[in-house]
Design an enzyme around this catalytic site. Structure first.
Site, PDB file in Angstrom:
ATOM      1  N   GLY A  10       0.841  -1.199   0.000  1.00 38.08           N
ATOM      2  CA  GLY A  10       0.000   0.000   0.000  1.00 38.08           C
ATOM      3  C   GLY A  10       0.873   1.244   0.000  1.00 38.08           C
ATOM      4  N   TYR A 152     -15.048  -4.732   8.656  1.00 42.20           N
ATOM      5  CA  TYR A 152     -13.761  -4.010   8.673  1.00 42.20           C
ATOM      6  C   TYR A 152     -13.083  -4.189  10.035  1.00 42.20           C
ATOM      7  CZ  TYR A 152     -10.278  -0.379   8.922  1.00 42.20           C
ATOM      8  OH  TYR A 152      -9.086   0.282   9.111  1.00 42.20           O
TER       9      TYR A 152
HETATM   10  C1  8X3 Z   1      -9.461   3.352  10.676  1.00 45.13           C
HETATM   11  C2  8X3 Z   1      -9.622   3.968  12.002  1.00 45.13           C
HETATM   12  O1  8X3 Z   1     -11.205   5.376  13.435  1.00 45.13           O
HETATM   13  O2  8X3 Z   1     -11.411   5.590  11.038  1.00 45.13           O
HETATM   14  O3  8X3 Z   1      -8.702   2.240  10.725  1.00 45.13           O
HETATM   15  O4  8X3 Z   1     -12.135   3.538  12.108  1.00 45.13           O
HETATM   16  S1  8X3 Z   1     -11.168   4.638  12.158  1.00 45.13           S
END
Ligand code: 8X3
Length: 253
Positions: A10, A152
């Site tokens: 990435g 996620y």
């Molecule tokens: C992303 C962090 O706080 O936007 O990994 O979910 S948050």
């Protein structure tokens, strides 16, 4: 760290790019992996003034191509010392029952399966040379639930536990493993990807607050890597001051 070899996934934007820029200043040789070749080439041109830089333009979910690229690394990039598993994404913020199954699949494939696949390819060399550091980019979403984080957050919980379990398996070697867990971060395409290119929705996430910068996380990575060889930073959670843990949520009818 000078002359060590770091593979960053990435690497074309956000944390990956900022980390490449940071490590280049330390003289670390870089393998930059991402899908978008033009962005990689621009970064390579910038960093080649500071260090050796090899690019791999490939989708991390294309394991066949990834394997071919790893098998034909130029001689001076073959002994990888540092693996930064940064490639990952969130898709959508809908409640679980309204999500797109393909989004879930893409997140699991990228954040879990491909991270594990690449790590599995790199590990034997690290163990053979008894040297190296794996930094996985987890998330606060791996530890704390929030609405819409469903799969996620679960993928990042996988990354956290995978990191801990690697530590167990690598006990007795000199190899270090860290799970770095950032909170809200701008200067990456995180929200733009999450909302599938909807710029106003993505911008709205950061309206009226100061999120982390990619540079903040890159500097943390530099610090983790430069601790004495006997010190392993297991986990670091890093958030902007403007973000906190909300605690349980209730709803009244
Ligand atoms: C992303 C962090 O706080 O936007 O990994 O979910 S948050």
């Amino acid at each position: 760290m000078k002359n060590q070899v770091a593979l960053i996934t990435g690497a074309s934007t956000g944390i990956g790019k900022a980390t490449a820029q940071k490590l280049a200043l330390e003289g670390v040789k870089l393998i930059l992996l991402a899908r978008r070749e033009p962005l990689l080439k621009t970064l390579q041109a910038e960093l080649s003034e500071l260090t050796d830089c090899h690019i791999i333009a490939c989708d991390i979910n294309d394991h066949k191509t990834l394997l071919t690229e790893l098998n034909q690394l130029p001689e001076n990039f073959r002994n990888i010392d540092i693996l930064i598993n940064n490639a990952g994404l969130a898709l959508g913020l809908n409640p679980a029952h309204e999500t797109d199954w393909l989004d879930w699949q893409t997140m699991i494939n990228t954040n879990c399966l491909s991270l594990a696949f690449l790590t599995r390819q790199i590990l034997p060399g690290l163990v053979e040379r008894n040297h190296g550091h794996i930094i996985n980019i987890g998330s606060i979403a791996g530890s704390y639930a929030y609405k819409g984080a469903n799969v996620y957050g679960a993928t990042k919980a996988f990354v956290e536990q995978f990191s801990s379990n690697l530590r167990s398996d690598l006990l007795g070697t000199a190899i270090r493993v860290t799970n770095l867990e950032p909170g809200m971060l701008n200067e990456s395409e995180f929200s733009l990807v999450r909302f599938k290119g909807d710029e106003s929705r993505a911008d709205d996430v950061y309206a009226g607050l100061t999120p982390l910068n990619a540079e903040d996380v890159a500097e943390t990575i530099r610090w983790i890597l430069t601790q004495p060889a006997h010190v392993n930073i297991n986990r670091i959670e890093i958030m902007p001051v403007h973000q906190a843990l909300a605690g349980p949520t209730t709803i009244k009818n």
